[in-house]
Design an enzyme around this catalytic site. Structure first.
Site, PDB file in Angstrom:
ATOM      1  CE  LYS A 142     -35.629 -13.631  -5.513  1.00  0.00           C
ATOM      2  NZ  LYS A 142     -36.647 -12.982  -4.747  1.00  0.00           N
TER       3      LYS A 142
ATOM      4  CB  CYS B 246     -28.377 -14.338  43.096  1.00  0.00           C
ATOM      5  SG  CYS B 246     -27.524 -12.833  42.577  1.00  0.00           S
TER       6      CYS B 246
ATOM      7  CB  CYS C 167     -29.338 -10.838  39.724  1.00  0.00           C
ATOM      8  SG  CYS C 167     -28.964 -12.451  39.031  1.00  0.00           S
TER       9      CYS C 167
ATOM     10  CD  GLU D 243       6.573   1.805  -4.631  1.00  0.00           C
ATOM     11  OE1 GLU D 243       7.287   1.758  -3.610  1.00  0.00           O
ATOM     12  OE2 GLU D 243       6.821   2.525  -5.623  1.00  0.00           O
ATOM     13  CE1 TYR D 244      -3.313   2.243  -6.367  1.00  0.00           C
ATOM     14  CE2 TYR D 244      -3.771   3.760  -4.553  1.00  0.00           C
ATOM     15  CZ  TYR D 244      -4.115   3.208  -5.779  1.00  0.00           C
ATOM     16  OH  TYR D 244      -5.259   3.616  -6.402  1.00  0.00           O
ATOM     17  CG  ASP D 245      -0.816   5.022   0.250  1.00  0.00           C
ATOM     18  OD1 ASP D 245      -1.779   4.746  -0.505  1.00  0.00           O
ATOM     19  OD2 ASP D 245      -0.756   4.657   1.437  1.00  0.00           O
TER      20      ASP D 245
ATOM     21  CG  ASP E 275      -1.982  -1.031   1.156  1.00  0.00           C
ATOM     22  OD1 ASP E 275      -2.005  -1.766   0.136  1.00  0.00           O
ATOM     23  OD2 ASP E 275      -2.779  -1.140   2.109  1.00  0.00           O
TER      24      ASP E 275
ATOM     25  CD  GLU F 118     -24.427 -14.998 -14.499  1.00  0.00           C
ATOM     26  OE1 GLU F 118     -24.971 -14.015 -13.952  1.00  0.00           O
ATOM     27  OE2 GLU F 118     -24.077 -15.015 -15.691  1.00  0.00           O
TER      28      GLU F 118
ATOM     29  CB  CYS G   8     -24.903 -14.737  41.141  1.00  0.00           C
ATOM     30  SG  CYS G   8     -26.110 -14.965  39.817  1.00  0.00           S
TER      31      CYS G   8
ATOM     32  CE  LYS H  65     -27.802 -13.839 -16.109  1.00  0.00           C
ATOM     33  NZ  LYS H  65     -26.732 -12.876 -15.858  1.00  0.00           N
TER      34      LYS H  65
ATOM     35  CB  SER I  15     -37.218  -7.783 -13.387  1.00  0.00           C
ATOM     36  OG  SER I  15     -38.484  -8.083 -13.918  1.00  0.00           O
TER      37      SER I  15
ATOM     38  NE  ARG J  13     -34.853  -3.631 -13.477  1.00  0.00           N
ATOM     39  CZ  ARG J  13     -36.115  -3.722 -13.085  1.00  0.00           C
ATOM     40  NH1 ARG J  13     -36.479  -3.130 -11.965  1.00  0.00           N
ATOM     41  NH2 ARG J  13     -37.001  -4.384 -13.780  1.00  0.00           N
TER      42      ARG J  13
ATOM     43  CD  GLU K  35     -27.603  -6.819  -7.952  1.00  0.00           C
ATOM     44  OE1 GLU K  35     -27.871  -6.644  -9.167  1.00  0.00           O
ATOM     45  OE2 GLU K  35     -28.470  -6.932  -7.068  1.00  0.00           O
TER      46      GLU K  35
HETATM   47  S1  IVH Z   1     -29.468 -10.942 -14.977  1.00  0.00           S
HETATM   48  C1  IVH Z   1     -32.394  -9.738 -18.133  1.00  0.00           C
HETATM   49  N1  IVH Z   1     -27.736 -11.895 -13.241  1.00  0.00           N
HETATM   50  O1  IVH Z   1     -31.572  -9.657  -9.912  1.00  0.00           O
HETATM   51  C2  IVH Z   1     -31.547 -10.244 -17.035  1.00  0.00           C
HETATM   52  N2  IVH Z   1     -29.419 -10.402 -12.461  1.00  0.00           N
HETATM   53  O2  IVH Z   1     -34.674  -9.252 -11.367  1.00  0.00           O
HETATM   54  C3  IVH Z   1     -31.309  -9.249 -16.023  1.00  0.00           C
HETATM   55  N3  IVH Z   1     -29.243  -9.870 -10.068  1.00  0.00           N
HETATM   56  O3  IVH Z   1     -32.252  -6.558  -9.791  1.00  0.00           O
HETATM   57  C4  IVH Z   1     -30.653  -9.675 -14.806  1.00  0.00           C
HETATM   58  N4  IVH Z   1     -27.484 -11.119  -9.662  1.00  0.00           N
HETATM   59  O4  IVH Z   1     -29.809  -6.747 -10.406  1.00  0.00           O
HETATM   60  C5  IVH Z   1     -28.818 -11.109 -13.431  1.00  0.00           C
HETATM   61  N5  IVH Z   1     -26.115 -12.783 -11.812  1.00  0.00           N
HETATM   62  C6  IVH Z   1     -27.193 -12.003 -12.022  1.00  0.00           C
HETATM   63  C7  IVH Z   1     -27.779 -11.267 -10.972  1.00  0.00           C
HETATM   64  C8  IVH Z   1     -28.894 -10.476 -11.234  1.00  0.00           C
HETATM   65  C9  IVH Z   1     -28.368 -10.289  -9.132  1.00  0.00           C
HETATM   66  C10 IVH Z   1     -30.383  -8.961  -9.813  1.00  0.00           C
HETATM   67  C11 IVH Z   1     -30.549  -7.847 -10.810  1.00  0.00           C
HETATM   68  C12 IVH Z   1     -32.019  -7.526 -10.760  1.00  0.00           C
HETATM   69  C13 IVH Z   1     -32.608  -8.811 -10.299  1.00  0.00           C
HETATM   70  C14 IVH Z   1     -33.342  -9.457 -11.461  1.00  0.00           C
END
Ligand code: IVH
Length: 677
Positions: free
Chosen positions: A320, A417, A414, A38-40, A36, A119, A438, A296, A85, A142, A179
């Protein structure tokens, strides 16, 4: 003149490049290659140049992450490609139905499997980042998917977001989506700081991330350790599009973005299920919150063929995990008395399934926590159980407070006791003042009293202590010496012989040392070393009992807090009567002649230990030096008598050498101790 300016410009460009690369290694790859410091140094040099030559300053300079004045408001941004979404699958069946829908649409045969990318679904805030010719020009939320807010100044402060893209094949216009999230460690840190300032803590890392991004003053955002992972692309112009989602992520990674390390390409829906199970097991150990898995279709051509319905793509779905937050009712608050007498309020809850387990109790820590939450009995509360195993009351849902909600009253006595409950100023914890008297504390006190480094009563383990107390055979450590073989022979798993052995080892323990006896009493903050220090400095128990605050404070290593606990312990008549009973039943030791100098050959000396130690632990080395009368300090000064330097010793060793202070290595130090036994 022009030549000098050219030189400065070249140096500036090189520094900028180097710093951006180090930044990438540190925040994106987690693999820093320089210290760090060196970076600084490089950063300071860059800033010096920028101050002297403001005309050189550019937007992708690493010094420009925290921008200027706070904004009056956020302006609106339209998304050229809508931010969609995801549909949810709540069961294995729903996930399989998703897979079938896709296969049907694509006219796949029964034995043909679809390639998916799995993912983690990061639990944060979605963001869109626009890069023009590789330069970050805009960051947006978004919003409703069509129109979001311009948060460019804030996203620039996030170190894992590249200000300029690097590498090959960067398109002219690129919109990266991903994200922004707050790792749990950062969340705990922010909340601890909020609590220390008397502010309300955030309920969860997602709220904290959203709150941090919503700041009009980007300096506040900069102070929050946010991270960003890229997971897809919006606009992509003037470049060659990769053929698959995975290759797109790889390209984003090569241009400087952080990509989640658990992203995986699999074949078929069964492999997606297996991935889900694997990640669910890992979930608690991850350093950030995830709330599910996103699947996906990998082939971008197939994605295009599948297209969208309403607000979500047909080619992706989220599965979920069980929620980590749920609402339930606070039925009651009880107070538990712990080992040191600390009173802990415990929430009794209407049972609720959260984070994969049924929760019916949650610790409330202390009175401050109750006040901070503004909690009443009868309230509806949000329970959070994430990562850590201990469930927490994260917030009160005030809208649902019933009319008959009851305030929570901290007891003055307490619950075990009846001794008075005291709260030390500046400490959040309230404690029972009953000490050894106690019942709640006595089991723990007796276990500690009998332990090896204290009175060392062989054969008296924790289970046996609990049994003896539960049977009413003992209440305090002094009662141990009144036990007889006949009294304990009836206990389960206790034969005549082991009963006699125990009585014998109790008898042997009567002869002890003052230091061990002091440690055995279990005075708060008085560990083995402090027991020794007290014994050495005062010589007798009477002298310690009578010592005033000032006399205690004169002793090295005893500060005001320890001194307070010592005085408090010996002012308690119950403790004194237990000590008397112990002495009457024959517990004894030899007092120490504190005028004798030869036991303290290092009196008046100050030693410093630095670097690693390989044979003796640092703690032991410190104890031994203190036994010999030396003071052990943390830093080297002209007053230091001797330094012990092990491998890896740094600035302290250099300083000692420059001050001509004698230095031992570990071997020399051990030889020295050998000569002072
Ligand atoms: S793909 C069209 N990949 O989940 C596809 N979304 O409703 C768009 N999210 O608020 C999303 N991790 O921000 C995708 N690996 C991931 C994700 C991800 C989290 C969130 C995204 C959105 C919600 C999707």
């Amino acid at each position: 003149m022009a030549q000098i300016l050219e030189q400065v410009r070249a140096e500036y460009e090189q520094l900028k490049d180097e710093l951006n690369q180090h930044n990438h290694r540190y925040y994106v790859l987690d693999e820093p290659t320089i210290p760090d410091s060196e970076y600084d140094r490089s950063m300071r040099r860059l800033q010096d140049i920028e101050q002297q030559h403001p005309e050189l300053l550019s937007d992708d300079s690493p010094s420009q992450r925290v921008g200027g004045a706070a904004l009056p408001s956020f302006s609106q941004v339209s998304h050229a490609v809508p931010m969609l979404s995801l549909d949810n699958a709540f069961s294995e069946e729903e996930l399989e139905a998703f897979d079938r829908r896709i296969s049907d649409r694509l006219n796949y045969k029964d034995d043909q499997q679809i390639d998916y990318v799995c993912e983690p679904k990061l639990d944060g805030v979605a963001v869109s980042l626009l890069y023009n010719q590789g330069l970050l020009v805009r960051g947006a939320t978004r919003g409703d998917g069509k129109v979001g807010e311009d948060i460019t100044a804030n996203v620039r402060t996030i170190n894992s977001i590249p200000l300029r893209l690097n590498g090959d094949g960067i398109p002219e216009l690129l919109e990266v989506r991903g994200e922004i999230y707050l790792p749990r460690g950062g969340f705990d840190k922010i909340n601890a700081a909020a609590i220390a300032k008397g502010d309300k803590p955030f309920v969860n890392p997602r709220n904290a991330a959203a709150g941090s991004l919503r700041q009009l003053d980007s300096k506040i955002t900069a102070s929050r350790p946010l991270e960003m992972c890229a997971y897809s692309v919006g606009q992509f112009q003037g470049g060659e599009t990769p053929d698959s989602h995975l290759n797109m992520l790889k390209a984003l990674g090569s241009w400087g973005f952080k990509i989640n390390t658990y992203v995986e390409a699999v074949q078929g829906i069964a492999a997606c299920e297996a991935y889900y199970e694997r990640m669910q097991k890992r979930r608690d150990q991850l350093p950030y919150d995830i709330d599910g898995i996103v699947y996906k279709v990998n082939d971008l051509g197939l994605q295009q063929r599948l297209g969208f319905v309403a607000k979500a793509p047909r080619w992706a779905i989220a599965r979920k995990f069980p929620a980590q937050e749920e609402m339930t009712q606070l039925v009651d608050v009880e107070f538990q008395v712990g080992r040191t007498g600390a009173l802990t309020p415990v929430a009794r809850l209407a049972p609720v399934f959260v984070g994969g387990v049924t929760v019916s109790n949650a610790t409330l820590h202390n009175g401050d926590e109750i006040a901070r939450l503004g909690l009443c009995i009868g309230d509806t509360v949000i329970i959070r159980r994430a990562g850590d195993v201990i469930p927490k009351v994260a917030a009160v849902v005030l809208d649902r407070r019933p009319e008959n909600a009851q305030p929570i009253v901290f007891p003055e006595n307490c619950p075990v006791c009846q001794s008075s409950v005291r709260r030390v100023e500046g400490e959040a914890v309230a404690r029972c003042s009953g000490g050894l008297f106690c019942g709640a504390q006595s089991k723990e006190a007796i276990k500690h009293f009998a332990s090896r480094k204290a009175m060392d009563i062989d054969g008296l383990g924790d289970k046996l202590v609990e049994l003896l107390v539960d049977r009413g055979l003992i209440y305090s450590p002094a009662d141990l010496y009144e036990l007889s073989a006949t009294k304990i022979a009836d206990l389960e798993r206790m034969g005549e012989k082991s009963a006699q052995n125990l009585i014998d080892s109790i008898a042997v323990s009567r002869q002890t040392t003052l230091a061990k006896f002091l440690f055995a009493l279990g005075i708060r903050e008085v560990g083995e070393a402090t027991g020794q220090t007290l014994a050495r400095n005062f010589g007798s128990l009477e002298a310690i009992i009578e010592a005033e605050q000032d006399a205690l404070l004169e002793v090295d290593d005893i500060g005001p807090v320890v001194a307070y606990y010592i005085r408090d312990f010996f002012r308690n008549p119950d403790n004194l009567s237990i000590i008397n009973a112990l002495r009457e039943s024959g517990v004894s030791w030899d007092d120490i002649d504190i005028t004798a100098q030869d036991s303290q050959p290092l009196k008046g000396q100050t030693w410093v230990l630095t670097g690693g130690m390989e044979i003796m632990s640092r703690a032991e080395a410190k104890d031994r030096l203190q036994e010999l009368g030396a003071k052990v300090a943390g830093s080297v000064s002209a007053k230091t008598s001797q330094v012990v330097a092990g491998p890896g010793a740094g600035s302290k060793l250099t300083k000692a050498q420059s001050l001509d202070i004698p230095v031992f290595d570990e071997e020399q130090f051990l030889a020295f101790l050998e000569g002072h036994k």
